[in-house]
Write an enzyme that holds these catalytic residues in place. Structure first.
Site, PDB file in Angstrom:
ATOM      1  N   CYS A  85       0.925  -1.173   0.100  1.00 16.99           N
ATOM      2  CA  CYS A  85      -0.103   0.203  -0.030  1.00 16.99           C
ATOM      3  C   CYS A  85       1.031   1.090   0.138  1.00 16.99           C
ATOM      4  CB  CYS A  85      -0.854  -0.091   1.292  1.00 16.99           C
ATOM      5  SG  CYS A  85      -2.035   1.547   1.312  1.00 16.99           S
ATOM      6  N   HIS A 126      -9.169  -3.704  -1.941  1.00 12.35           N
ATOM      7  CA  HIS A 126      -8.229  -2.983  -1.177  1.00 12.35           C
ATOM      8  C   HIS A 126      -8.856  -1.730  -0.914  1.00 12.35           C
ATOM      9  CE1 HIS A 126      -3.844  -2.171   0.207  1.00 12.35           C
ATOM     10  NE2 HIS A 126      -4.225  -0.944  -0.249  1.00 12.35           N
ATOM     11  N   GLU A 127      -9.075  -0.856  -2.044  1.00 12.28           N
ATOM     12  CA  GLU A 127      -9.354   0.354  -1.715  1.00 12.28           C
ATOM     13  C   GLU A 127     -11.032   0.571  -1.174  1.00 12.28           C
ATOM     14  OE1 GLU A 127      -7.332   2.069  -2.444  1.00 12.28           O
ATOM     15  OE2 GLU A 127      -6.011   0.831  -3.684  1.00 12.28           O
ATOM     16  N   HIS A 130     -10.069   0.522   2.478  1.00 14.05           N
ATOM     17  CA  HIS A 130      -9.839   2.034   2.861  1.00 14.05           C
ATOM     18  C   HIS A 130     -10.904   2.565   3.227  1.00 14.05           C
ATOM     19  CE1 HIS A 130      -5.340   2.420   2.558  1.00 14.05           C
ATOM     20  NE2 HIS A 130      -5.243   1.789   1.520  1.00 14.05           N
TER      21      HIS A 130
END
Length: 136
Positions: A85, A126-127, A130
């Site tokens: 990341c 993954h985003e 976040h």
């Protein structure tokens, strides 16, 4: 505008708020920042530039796609992976899915649904993590 990358874990672990039309400039800054880091980054969430809004941008097979308020509505094909990341040093283990279906709004705030597979699905997961304050 290209923004600095947020590295403060306490900020990154906070869940993001729903994006509204007033947040469209944040989406543009996110795109500008992602493009500036294209040599080392394939996706970003708004909290990575210090904005706690549910906005992500990523490389979707060669062109950038921005999603407002993305949510995964289905997933299949669990697997383990090591991810890096831009906001964090090193790599860490993560569990991802090979195929995901995502409901989101485009930059015109129209509702969309998209199915993503393989590495693109991994980026999107993954985003969205976040956006939810989840770090690898």
């Amino acid at each position: 505008m290209i923004r600095p990358i947020m590295r403060n874990v306490l900020v990154l672990q906070q869940p993001s708020q729903e994006a509204t039309e007033a947040d469209l400039p944040v989406a543009q800054d996110l795109l500008d920042t992602l493009e500036a880091h294209r040599h080392s980054c394939v996706g970003m969430a708004a909290n990575m530039i210090g904005e706690l809004k549910r906005i992500i941008a990523f490389d979707n097979d060669g062109s950038y796609l921005v999603m407002l308020n993305p949510e995964i509505v289905s997933r299949a094909g669990e697997y383990a992976v090591e991810e890096g990341c831009l906001s964090l040093a090193g790599t860490r283990p993560a569990v991802r899915y090979r195929t995901i279906k995502v409901r989101y709004q485009d930059l015109g705030r129209r509702r969309r649904t998209g199915t993503f597979t393989g590495f693109t699905a991994q980026i999107v997961q993954h985003e969205i993590d976040h956006c939810n304050g989840i770090l690898i």
